[in-house]
Design a protein around this motif. Structure first.
Motif, PDB file in Angstrom:
ATOM      1  N   THR A  31       3.985   1.590  -0.957  1.00 26.86           N
ATOM      2  CA  THR A  31       4.723   1.746  -2.221  1.00 26.86           C
ATOM      3  C   THR A  31       3.790   2.282  -3.303  1.00 26.86           C
ATOM      4  O   THR A  31       4.167   3.147  -4.101  1.00 26.86           O
ATOM      5  N   ALA A  32       2.552   1.784  -3.305  1.00 24.75           N
ATOM      6  CA  ALA A  32       1.562   2.295  -4.258  1.00 24.75           C
ATOM      7  C   ALA A  32       1.338   3.785  -4.022  1.00 24.75           C
ATOM      8  O   ALA A  32       1.239   4.577  -4.966  1.00 24.75           O
ATOM      9  N   TYR A  33       1.278   4.179  -2.765  1.00 18.76           N
ATOM     10  CA  TYR A  33       1.078   5.590  -2.421  1.00 18.76           C
ATOM     11  C   TYR A  33       2.212   6.432  -3.006  1.00 18.76           C
ATOM     12  O   TYR A  33       1.979   7.463  -3.650  1.00 18.76           O
ATOM     13  N   ARG A  34       3.446   5.989  -2.802  1.00 20.55           N
ATOM     14  CA  ARG A  34       4.588   6.747  -3.339  1.00 20.55           C
ATOM     15  C   ARG A  34       4.532   6.812  -4.862  1.00 20.55           C
ATOM     16  O   ARG A  34       4.799   7.850  -5.469  1.00 20.55           O
ATOM     17  N   ALA A  35       4.162   5.669  -5.483  1.00 19.37           N
ATOM     18  CA  ALA A  35       4.100   5.631  -6.958  1.00 19.37           C
ATOM     19  C   ALA A  35       3.013   6.581  -7.476  1.00 19.37           C
ATOM     20  O   ALA A  35       3.236   7.341  -8.422  1.00 19.37           O
ATOM     21  N   LEU A  36       1.846   6.527  -6.842  1.00 20.04           N
ATOM     22  CA  LEU A  36       0.718   7.345  -7.326  1.00 20.04           C
ATOM     23  C   LEU A  36       0.929   8.823  -7.010  1.00 20.04           C
ATOM     24  O   LEU A  36       0.522   9.690  -7.781  1.00 20.04           O
ATOM     25  N   VAL A  57      -2.457  10.898  -6.723  1.00 20.90           N
ATOM     26  CA  VAL A  57      -2.960  11.128  -5.367  1.00 20.90           C
ATOM     27  C   VAL A  57      -2.386  12.454  -4.893  1.00 20.90           C
ATOM     28  O   VAL A  57      -1.178  12.671  -4.997  1.00 20.90           O
ATOM     29  N   VAL A 116       0.848  -1.204   0.000  1.00 23.89           N
ATOM     30  CA  VAL A 116       0.000   0.000   0.000  1.00 23.89           C
ATOM     31  C   VAL A 116       0.883   1.252   0.000  1.00 23.89           C
ATOM     32  O   VAL A 116       0.670   2.187  -0.779  1.00 23.89           O
ATOM     33  N   TYR A 150      -1.436  10.698   2.955  1.00 20.93           N
ATOM     34  CA  TYR A 150      -1.922   9.454   3.545  1.00 20.93           C
ATOM     35  C   TYR A 150      -0.911   8.934   4.541  1.00 20.93           C
ATOM     36  O   TYR A 150       0.294   9.024   4.316  1.00 20.93           O
TER      37      TYR A 150
END
Lengths: 309, 401
Positions: free
Chosen positions: A86-91, A97, A84, A101
């Motif tokens: 890593t997805a946050y950093r990517a997005l 985003v 989650v 978060y």
């Protein structure tokens, strides 16, 4: 800013009432207190390991979680929150985003000390920006009070029953907080529910707002497994701290600090007595068990005092 | 238009990974898929992709991290083989039931034990009931193409089911072949951007995923999930048509080779199709009516297409590269029997072959066609064969001394 319980309590709740956890259970208190440390404008993405907390707060089609929430399995909260985050950093990098978060994972001692230990260790080592909160109730409560590596020595559980020959659990409690500290992450804290929750709140704030991995080990009693009266939850937690069974401390960038020192260190019997799981220790012939328990508490307490000097 | 290069199947997959607009790749090394995260982390290290790579501490965590990432709203993928896939087993179910359209490059290898690093389908067959779509590739080109198409199939709104693009370990993952590549831009344009309807980091609407599902709900949820798998059949064909328009390479649910008038047909998955095609050319030159059905989409299983392709044949050999330990043949054989249920049709014989990397040579395939000829003729030697090898469940190239 100084901690004001009243002010903190006036924040909108991020973990709603109406969930199905037992009265007198520590886990929902841990969740609510940790989430209260979030700034209201900050969003959270939450992962929970399988356990009482997950099953009782998210029975389809109801959820008690006001923030986005993911449960996938028992042994993988560390890897899941790592995905989650890593997805946050990517997005975020790609502008998909915009807001902030905070990634928070919850697990019981089963999901943290035992089956989820590898996954937690991997996530800590990789340095994801997240908080892992262990609500430690010292046994696998969701499946019916089986012993875990966190269960205290001599505790009577359904897979370490106190019998005629075997006096409950044979091994000492694993010191997971120490093991986590050995990962050299920026912030580690041990706490429980005390007084106005200042200690827990301040640690949760540091854990959430310190970049990188942070870990909180919260002693969170279970009335079914520990066999105490539901109204005694806070009393038991205070006794855990006042007997020095559960030292309250934090390690910030490698620096140890004791956050609570009892005015008078109480004898361990005070903590053991109100709990049915230790009842057999109070038979006259089992006095040695109490002595052995006290010795282990004293050893650990001395160790903490040395490190916190 | 495509660029020609000489590559192994693993390198081709890593190159595809670079073009697929992935947000997150999480993987743990295991032979023979190890090269995929190796090549990919080199692309990351060189700044050739902005995908974030998570070097997890196990395959269980690889799949868990992919689930976390995809649930959060990212496009995620992984690669694995054998015991790695087995370690993911629990999470394969979880990811599929959460309807997360992840992709995986599965480089097939025997599943321990005894430990063996070579190719068979024991690993992938263990995952056939996990709710993942499975595509099998004959060669590196098809592995590359299937992996790219996997993204579009998985993310189709009617499907929302993860896809495993399988290729045969070493045989196609390590052998270097001529391959036609698409540019990163072409792949990126083909797969588009991931636009999930519901995800954890959706700032407009929060979501909770992974509930406790009581008996009042689980059955309906499973039925919805099965519906996604069924819907995948036409979507796989639709995506293949779109891919053909881009690449000029055509793929179906199955590939029929010389089946039109074939009396004897082999049904295979994966690289053995290439060997069988050469054998068919040789036998056709001698006037033998032999053909091949290659299953490309194994899950969902294209039963109608398979039945149509083999029902006019007189004898069919089903080639199983995994011992399902059911005592009545391999997993592919079971699926073929279901496809032919109530249709009559040809005599079906299952061949267990190529386990643990046992070489599959043209003469082995020829021997199977000879067995089928005997079965058609009902000769005395067929009776001998039945006596020795059983009526429908046989081992190929097994040492019996």
């Amino acid at each position: 800013m100084a901690y004001q319980l009243k002010e903190e309590m006036s924040k909108p709740e991020r973990f709603s009432s109406g969930h199905r956890m037992c009265a007198g259970c520590g886990a929902p208190l841990a969740v609510r207190a940790v989430l209260r440390a979030l700034e209201p404008e900050d969003k959270a993405a939450i992962v929970s390991a399988t356990g009482c907390l997950q099953a009782s707060t998210f029975p389809y089609p109801y959820t008690a979680w006001e923030d986005s929430f993911l449960h996938s399995a028992f042994e993988n909260a560390g890897a899941s929150i790592g995905g989650v985050e890593t997805a946050y950093r990517a997005l975020k990098k790609r502008g998909k985003v915009k807001g902030n978060y905070k990634c928070i994972a919850f697990g019981g001692d089963g999901g943290t000390y035992d089956i989820g230990f590898q996954s937690l260790s991997g996530a800590l080592e990789r340095g994801h920006d997240f908080v892992y909160v262990c609500y430690d109730n010292e046994a696998y409560m969701n499946t019916g009070i089986q012993r875990s590596s966190s269960t205290s020595r001599f505790a009577d559980t359904s897979t370490s029953p106190a019998g005629k020959v075997v006096p409950g659990k044979l091994q000492n409690k694993k010191n997971l907080t120490d093991v986590v500290i050995a990962h050299n992450i920026p912030y580690v804290a041990q706490t429980t529910f005390m007084g106005n929750f200042r200690d827990l709140h301040q640690k949760a704030r540091k854990a959430v707002y310190t970049p990188g991995p942070a870990f909180m080990n919260i002693l969170a009693p279970c009335p079914r497994g520990w066999r105490y009266e539901t109204q005694d939850l806070m009393k038991i937690c205070k006794l855990a701290a006042d007997t020095c069974f559960w030292p309250m401390f934090e390690v910030e960038e490698g620096k140890w600090r004791l956050t609570y020192e009892p005015k008078k260190k109480l004898a361990i019997e005070e903590y053991l007595k109100p709990q049915g799981r230790f009842k057999h220790m109070f038979k006259p012939e089992n006095q040695w068990m109490i002595e052995a328990f006290q010795t282990e508490v004293d050893r650990k307490w001395q160790d903490i005092l040395t490190r916190c000097q | 238009m495509g660029k020609r290069d000489r590559l192994s199947g693993n390198e081709a997959i890593a190159l595809a990974m670079k073009g697929m607009n992935l947000d997150v790749v999480a993987a743990f090394p295991i032979t023979p898929s190890t090269e995929i995260p190796q090549y990919f982390s080199q692309y990351v290290a060189n700044g050739e992709t902005d995908t974030l790579f998570i070097p997890v501490e196990s395959e269980h965590s690889a799949m868990s991290a992919c689930i976390g990432a995809q649930a959060a709203g990212a496009r995620a993928s992984t690669a694995t083989s054998s015991c790695g896939l087995a370690l993911m087993y629990e999470m394969l179910h979880v990811g599929a039931s959460l309807r997360l359209p992840m992709t995986m490059a599965c480089v097939t290898r025997a599943l321990t034990g005894p430990i063996n690093i070579h190719n068979d389908h024991g690993d992938a067959m263990g995952a056939r009931d996990t709710g993942w779509i499975q595509l099998y590739a004959e060669n590196a080109q098809e592995a590359y193409d299937n992996y790219i198409m996997a993204v579009k199939i998985a993310e189709d709104k009617q499907v929302l089911t993860p896809v495993m693009a399988c290729q045969d370990g070493f045989i196609t993952s390590h052998a270097v072949e001529n391959i036609e590549l698409l540019s990163d831009e072409e792949i990126g344009k083909f797969v588009g951007l991931y636009e999930p309807a519901e995800y954890l980091l959706n700032e407009e609407e929060k979501v909770a995923m992974g509930p406790y599902d009581a008996p009042a709900y689980l059955m309906e949820h499973k039925r919805q999930q099965a519906e996604g798998m069924m819907q995948a059949l036409p979507v796989i064909e639709k995506v293949a048509a779109e891919f053909a328009a881009l690449s000029g390479r055509h793929y179906g649910l199955i590939e029929e080779y010389q089946t039109e008038d074939a009396e004897r047909i082999l049904v295979v998955l994966g690289s053995t199709a290439g060997t069988a095609k050469q054998v068919i050319k040789n036998l056709r030159a001698k006037g033998e009516k032999v053909g091949l059905v290659k299953i490309r989409s194994y899950r969902p299983f294209p039963a109608a297409a398979v039945a149509k392709a083999i029902k006019k044949a007189k004898a069919v050999a089903v080639m199983d590269k995994a011992e399902g330990m059911s005592g009545i043949g391999g997993p592919l054989f079971g699926d073929i029997c279901v496809a032919m249920n109530g249709l009559g049709g040809p005599r079906l014989i299952d061949y267990m072959y190529g386990l643990g990397g046992r070489d599959v040579r043209p003469e082995h395939i020829e021997a199977v066609y000879r067995d089928l000829a005997a079965a058609m003729a009902g000769k005395a030697d067929e009776e001998q064969l039945i006596k020795k090898a059983g009526p429908y469940y046989r081992y190929l190239a097994l040492r019996e001394e």
